[in-house]
Design a protein around this motif. Structure first.
Motif, PDB file in Angstrom:
ATOM      1  N   ASP A   1       6.858  11.253  -8.534  1.00 45.96           N
ATOM      2  CA  ASP A   1       5.949  10.246  -8.002  1.00 45.96           C
ATOM      3  C   ASP A   1       4.528  10.552  -8.472  1.00 45.96           C
ATOM      4  O   ASP A   1       3.695  11.074  -7.732  1.00 45.96           O
ATOM      5  N   TRP A   2       4.274  10.195  -9.740  1.00 48.05           N
ATOM      6  CA  TRP A   2       2.977  10.507 -10.335  1.00 48.05           C
ATOM      7  C   TRP A   2       1.831   9.803  -9.622  1.00 48.05           C
ATOM      8  O   TRP A   2       0.773  10.397  -9.403  1.00 48.05           O
ATOM      9  N   LEU A   3       2.043   8.551  -9.261  1.00 46.41           N
ATOM     10  CA  LEU A   3       0.972   7.803  -8.614  1.00 46.41           C
ATOM     11  C   LEU A   3       0.613   8.417  -7.260  1.00 46.41           C
ATOM     12  O   LEU A   3      -0.566   8.618  -6.942  1.00 46.41           O
ATOM     13  N   GLY A   4       1.636   8.746  -6.462  1.00 40.80           N
ATOM     14  CA  GLY A   4       1.388   9.377  -5.164  1.00 40.80           C
ATOM     15  C   GLY A   4       0.688  10.714  -5.318  1.00 40.80           C
ATOM     16  O   GLY A   4      -0.229  11.043  -4.556  1.00 40.80           O
TER      17      GLY A   4
ATOM     18  N   ILE B   1     -15.967   8.962   2.472  1.00 39.91           N
ATOM     19  CA  ILE B   1     -15.314   7.663   2.688  1.00 39.91           C
ATOM     20  C   ILE B   1     -14.236   7.432   1.627  1.00 39.91           C
ATOM     21  O   ILE B   1     -13.130   6.959   1.934  1.00 39.91           O
ATOM     22  N   SER B   2     -14.543   7.789   0.379  1.00 37.14           N
ATOM     23  CA  SER B   2     -13.556   7.665  -0.699  1.00 37.14           C
ATOM     24  C   SER B   2     -12.309   8.488  -0.398  1.00 37.14           C
ATOM     25  O   SER B   2     -11.177   8.048  -0.634  1.00 37.14           O
ATOM     26  N   SER B   3     -12.516   9.688   0.139  1.00 36.74           N
ATOM     27  CA  SER B   3     -11.401  10.561   0.477  1.00 36.74           C
ATOM     28  C   SER B   3     -10.514   9.936   1.542  1.00 36.74           C
ATOM     29  O   SER B   3      -9.281   9.899   1.402  1.00 36.74           O
ATOM     30  N   PHE B   4     -11.124   9.414   2.595  1.00 37.85           N
ATOM     31  CA  PHE B   4     -10.344   8.793   3.672  1.00 37.85           C
ATOM     32  C   PHE B   4      -9.615   7.545   3.184  1.00 37.85           C
ATOM     33  O   PHE B   4      -8.471   7.288   3.575  1.00 37.85           O
ATOM     34  N   VAL B   5     -10.257   6.781   2.311  1.00 35.56           N
ATOM     35  CA  VAL B   5      -9.606   5.599   1.734  1.00 35.56           C
ATOM     36  C   VAL B   5      -8.384   6.010   0.904  1.00 35.56           C
ATOM     37  O   VAL B   5      -7.320   5.386   0.981  1.00 35.56           O
ATOM     38  N   LEU B   6      -8.532   7.073   0.121  1.00 37.39           N
ATOM     39  CA  LEU B   6      -7.420   7.561  -0.691  1.00 37.39           C
ATOM     40  C   LEU B   6      -6.271   8.070   0.168  1.00 37.39           C
ATOM     41  O   LEU B   6      -5.098   7.841  -0.154  1.00 37.39           O
ATOM     42  N   PHE B   7      -6.586   8.769   1.264  1.00 32.49           N
ATOM     43  CA  PHE B   7      -5.538   9.206   2.179  1.00 32.49           C
ATOM     44  C   PHE B   7      -4.796   8.004   2.772  1.00 32.49           C
ATOM     45  O   PHE B   7      -3.567   8.025   2.918  1.00 32.49           O
ATOM     46  N   TYR B   8      -5.535   6.947   3.087  1.00 31.81           N
ATOM     47  CA  TYR B   8      -4.922   5.734   3.639  1.00 31.81           C
ATOM     48  C   TYR B   8      -4.021   5.073   2.586  1.00 31.81           C
ATOM     49  O   TYR B   8      -2.896   4.663   2.894  1.00 31.81           O
ATOM     50  N   ILE B   9      -4.514   4.988   1.345  1.00 30.78           N
ATOM     51  CA  ILE B   9      -3.711   4.390   0.271  1.00 30.78           C
ATOM     52  C   ILE B   9      -2.434   5.191   0.050  1.00 30.78           C
ATOM     53  O   ILE B   9      -1.348   4.624  -0.150  1.00 30.78           O
ATOM     54  N   PHE B  10      -2.563   6.538   0.104  1.00 34.35           N
ATOM     55  CA  PHE B  10      -1.374   7.386  -0.066  1.00 34.35           C
ATOM     56  C   PHE B  10      -0.358   7.115   1.044  1.00 34.35           C
ATOM     57  O   PHE B  10       0.854   7.059   0.789  1.00 34.35           O
ATOM     58  N   THR B  11      -0.849   6.939   2.264  1.00 36.80           N
ATOM     59  CA  THR B  11       0.047   6.646   3.391  1.00 36.80           C
ATOM     60  C   THR B  11       0.790   5.334   3.158  1.00 36.80           C
ATOM     61  O   THR B  11       2.011   5.251   3.357  1.00 36.80           O
ATOM     62  N   MET B  12       0.074   4.302   2.735  1.00 39.98           N
ATOM     63  CA  MET B  12       0.696   3.007   2.477  1.00 39.98           C
ATOM     64  C   MET B  12       1.691   3.091   1.321  1.00 39.98           C
ATOM     65  O   MET B  12       2.778   2.504   1.370  1.00 39.98           O
ATOM     66  N   TRP B  13       1.304   3.824   0.266  1.00 41.71           N
ATOM     67  CA  TRP B  13       2.182   3.964  -0.895  1.00 41.71           C
ATOM     68  C   TRP B  13       3.465   4.712  -0.531  1.00 41.71           C
ATOM     69  O   TRP B  13       4.557   4.346  -0.982  1.00 41.71           O
ATOM     70  N   SER B  14       3.354   5.749   0.286  1.00 37.98           N
ATOM     71  CA  SER B  14       4.519   6.558   0.662  1.00 37.98           C
ATOM     72  C   SER B  14       5.554   5.743   1.437  1.00 37.98           C
ATOM     73  O   SER B  14       6.760   6.013   1.367  1.00 37.98           O
ATOM     74  N   LYS B  15       5.072   4.755   2.176  1.00 39.46           N
ATOM     75  CA  LYS B  15       6.001   3.901   2.938  1.00 39.46           C
ATOM     76  C   LYS B  15       6.820   2.989   2.032  1.00 39.46           C
ATOM     77  O   LYS B  15       7.934   2.609   2.363  1.00 39.46           O
TER      78      LYS B  15
ATOM     79  N   ARG C   1      10.288   7.284  -4.328  1.00 39.97           N
ATOM     80  CA  ARG C   1      10.193   8.679  -4.765  1.00 39.97           C
ATOM     81  C   ARG C   1       9.126   9.380  -3.926  1.00 39.97           C
ATOM     82  O   ARG C   1       7.999   9.584  -4.364  1.00 39.97           O
ATOM     83  N   ARG C   2       9.486   9.717  -2.718  1.00 42.30           N
ATOM     84  CA  ARG C   2       8.512  10.275  -1.782  1.00 42.30           C
ATOM     85  C   ARG C   2       8.067  11.676  -2.182  1.00 42.30           C
ATOM     86  O   ARG C   2       8.896  12.558  -2.412  1.00 42.30           O
ATOM     87  N   LEU C   3       6.768  11.834  -2.279  1.00 38.54           N
ATOM     88  CA  LEU C   3       6.205  13.149  -2.537  1.00 38.54           C
ATOM     89  C   LEU C   3       6.262  13.996  -1.271  1.00 38.54           C
ATOM     90  O   LEU C   3       6.482  15.203  -1.315  1.00 38.54           O
ATOM     91  N   LEU C   4       6.062  13.336  -0.136  1.00 37.89           N
ATOM     92  CA  LEU C   4       6.052  14.009   1.157  1.00 37.89           C
ATOM     93  C   LEU C   4       6.501  13.013   2.210  1.00 37.89           C
ATOM     94  O   LEU C   4       6.049  11.861   2.217  1.00 37.89           O
ATOM     95  N   ASP C   5       7.416  13.430   3.093  1.00 35.19           N
ATOM     96  CA  ASP C   5       7.892  12.556   4.169  1.00 35.19           C
ATOM     97  C   ASP C   5       6.875  12.573   5.306  1.00 35.19           C
ATOM     98  O   ASP C   5       6.740  13.566   6.025  1.00 35.19           O
ATOM     99  N   LEU C   6       6.163  11.471   5.468  1.00 33.69           N
ATOM    100  CA  LEU C   6       5.100  11.397   6.473  1.00 33.69           C
ATOM    101  C   LEU C   6       5.629  11.255   7.896  1.00 33.69           C
ATOM    102  O   LEU C   6       4.842  11.172   8.839  1.00 33.69           O
ATOM    103  N   GLU C   7       6.950  11.239   8.040  1.00 33.62           N
ATOM    104  CA  GLU C   7       7.546  11.218   9.388  1.00 33.62           C
ATOM    105  C   GLU C   7       7.128  12.448  10.190  1.00 33.62           C
ATOM    106  O   GLU C   7       7.140  12.422  11.423  1.00 33.62           O
ATOM    107  N   VAL C   8       6.748  13.518   9.498  1.00 29.60           N
ATOM    108  CA  VAL C   8       6.361  14.751  10.208  1.00 29.60           C
ATOM    109  C   VAL C   8       5.160  14.516  11.116  1.00 29.60           C
ATOM    110  O   VAL C   8       5.009  15.193  12.143  1.00 29.60           O
ATOM    111  N   PHE C   9       4.316  13.554  10.762  1.00 27.88           N
ATOM    112  CA  PHE C   9       3.099  13.314  11.537  1.00 27.88           C
ATOM    113  C   PHE C   9       3.332  12.398  12.743  1.00 27.88           C
ATOM    114  O   PHE C   9       2.395  12.127  13.497  1.00 27.88           O
ATOM    115  N   LYS C  10       4.570  11.927  12.904  1.00 25.41           N
ATOM    116  CA  LYS C  10       4.880  11.102  14.072  1.00 25.41           C
ATOM    117  C   LYS C  10       5.132  11.943  15.317  1.00 25.41           C
ATOM    118  O   LYS C  10       5.275  11.404  16.403  1.00 25.41           O
TER     119      LYS C  10
END
Length: 463
Positions: free
Chosen positions: A198-201, A233-247, A251-260
């Motif tokens: 997952d190069w983009l992620g 602000i750029s950093s927080f935006v990128l983290f948000y984009i990564f969250t949306m992309w992961s959903k 090809r998940r780089l990291l399963d964000l279910e851990v944060f639930k």
């Protein structure tokens, strides 16, 4: 398992452990050389600290994809790449005529270190018998704990008797020996899966880490700096984009279910802040001793040694306390000791003696060792089995990111005072150090709050 094969497996684990040791050793050994480098290269403290910040940041970025790399390449291939990257990077750093080339060498070295640390833990799980996992995990944990313990004393001694370039020369020799020994015992232990990466992620998350670190580095220029807020602000935006992309990504780089799991989030945050205080303080103190106390780099390294060794030797005891009585006592007591130490540093920050530094740092390290590994163990316990690998990746990556951000913020706070003028550089450094210690005291309070919330939420899970 045949005796000869078992011996080879033990040697394979030891080879990766020693490679991880030498990679982590340079992380803290260079902190005591910063005053020397500042004079030699004509750079300020908030610039020279990138030798540590950039190194830890690169390790964090490489660790993001450690799970994929373990599936895509053999252990032997990863070990060769790890040793080669570390040796080449260290050689560039050793001969660097200017600061940019020195930093480039550190980033290449970090690539090697970022491969070796996850490889060490993966090999233990993959090739060692299940009943011996705890034993070898303990050995690996001791290696990871003792390297930063010995780093400042090693760096201080080498810089005092030789010069800082010999730090790299010595670790090159050590890494070369480990490499030669390791290639004969580390083999291909599993089939290779040619999964798509997952190069983009990865790029999105890497840039999120980079902009976050660059952003907090702007604190030294004041809170009105447009670069500070723009990068954050750029950093927080990128983290948000990564969250949306992961959903959406298959090809998940990291399963964000851990944060639930809220209790895990509080535990992971406490784990992050514990390492932030640890690495941040180990950055401030050697510079305080040399700039404010007018001591040598040798003394700057040695003041951290007694507390680190004692706390390191007691590390198995703290693990057994966790096993016998649970998490509350070691976590709360460890958090209280660290917070108390930070307050003592702050209260006496303008006039810290060598003895005060040794005692206060010893208290801090006792608290850190008591709480650190046990915090991760308690946080991972809260995740279901299929998510523990991702939760471990989150903790290991956050550990490196905490060191990178911690060093940056502490250096930036000190730089704010150092740039004020109107007093001697030593006096301004003492004032900046005191402000940094008050900041870590506030983080200690947050750690204790995180423990309270984590244990409170655990009751709900149990019910």
């Amino acid at each position: 398992m045949e005796k000869s094969q078992e011996t080879k497996n033990i040697l394979a684990v030891l080879a990766t452990a020693f490679m991880s040791f030498v990679g982590i050793l340079t992380e803290t050994s260079l902190n005591v050389t910063f005053p020397t480098m500042m004079k030699q290269f004509g750079v300020s403290l908030d610039i020279v600290q990138w030798i540590t910040t950039g190194y830890l940041l690169m390790i964090a970025i490489i660790m993001i994809c450690s799970s994929y790399l373990n599936e895509r390449f053999t252990a032997r291939e990863l070990f060769i790449a790890s040793c080669s990257g570390f040796i080449i990077g260290s050689f560039i750093s050793a001969i660097a005529p200017d600061f940019p080339l020195l930093l480039l060498g550190r980033l290449i070295s970090a690539f090697g270190a970022g491969l070796s640390i996850p490889l060490m833990f993966n090999l233990i799980v993959e090739i060692m018998p299940r009943p011996k996992w705890d034993l070898y995990m303990g050995i690996a944990g001791l290696v990871v704990a003792m390297a930063p313990t010995l780093g400042p004393a090693f760096g201080g001694a080498v810089n005092y008797y030789l010069n800082w370039r010999y730090i790299f020369i010595i670790v090159i020799i050590f890494a070369a020996i480990v490499f030669i020994a390791g290639v004969f015992v580390i083999k291909k232990y599993h089939g290779v899966k040619k999964n798509r990466f997952d190069w983009l992620g990865f790029i999105i998350l890497a840039f999120a880490f980079i902009t976050l670190t660059l952003g907090v580095n702007q604190i030294s220029h004041g809170f009105k700096s447009w670069a500070l807020w723009g990068l954050l602000i750029s950093s927080f935006v990128l983290f948000y984009i990564f969250t949306m992309w992961s959903k959406k990504s298959q090809r998940r780089l990291l399963d964000l279910e851990v944060f639930k799991q809220p209790a895990f989030v509080y535990g992971a945050l406490a784990y992050f802040l514990l390492q932030f205080i640890n690495i941040g303080t180990s950055f401030v103190l050697p510079n305080y001793v040399q700039i404010v106390g007018q001591q040598s780099s040798l003394i700057g390294g040695l003041i951290l040694l007694p507390g680190s060794i004692i706390a390191g030797l007691l590390n198995p005891l703290f693990g057994s306390i966790y096993d016998r009585v649970g998490a509350k006592i070691p976590l709360y007591l460890g958090g209280i000791l660290m917070t108390t130490s930070c307050l003592l540093f702050a209260l006496f920050g303008l006039d810290l003696t060598i003895m005060m530094l040794i005692i206060f740092y010893g208290i801090l390290m006792l608290g850190h060792r008591m709480a650190f590994s046990n915090t991760m163990a308690e946080a991972l316990k809260l995740q279901s089995g299929h998510l523990r690998a991702d939760a471990t990746a989150v903790c290991q990556t956050s550990q490196q990111l905490a060191g990178s951000v911690g060093t940056t913020i502490m250096a930036s706070i000190m730089a704010i005072w150092q740039n004020k003028g109107g007093a001697s550089y030593a006096s301004l450094t003492a004032q900046g150090s005191q402000a940094a210690f008050y900041f870590t005291f506030a983080l200690g309070i947050i750690i204790l709050f995180c423990y309270f919330k984590m244990f409170d939420l655990e009751k709900v899970i149990v019910q």
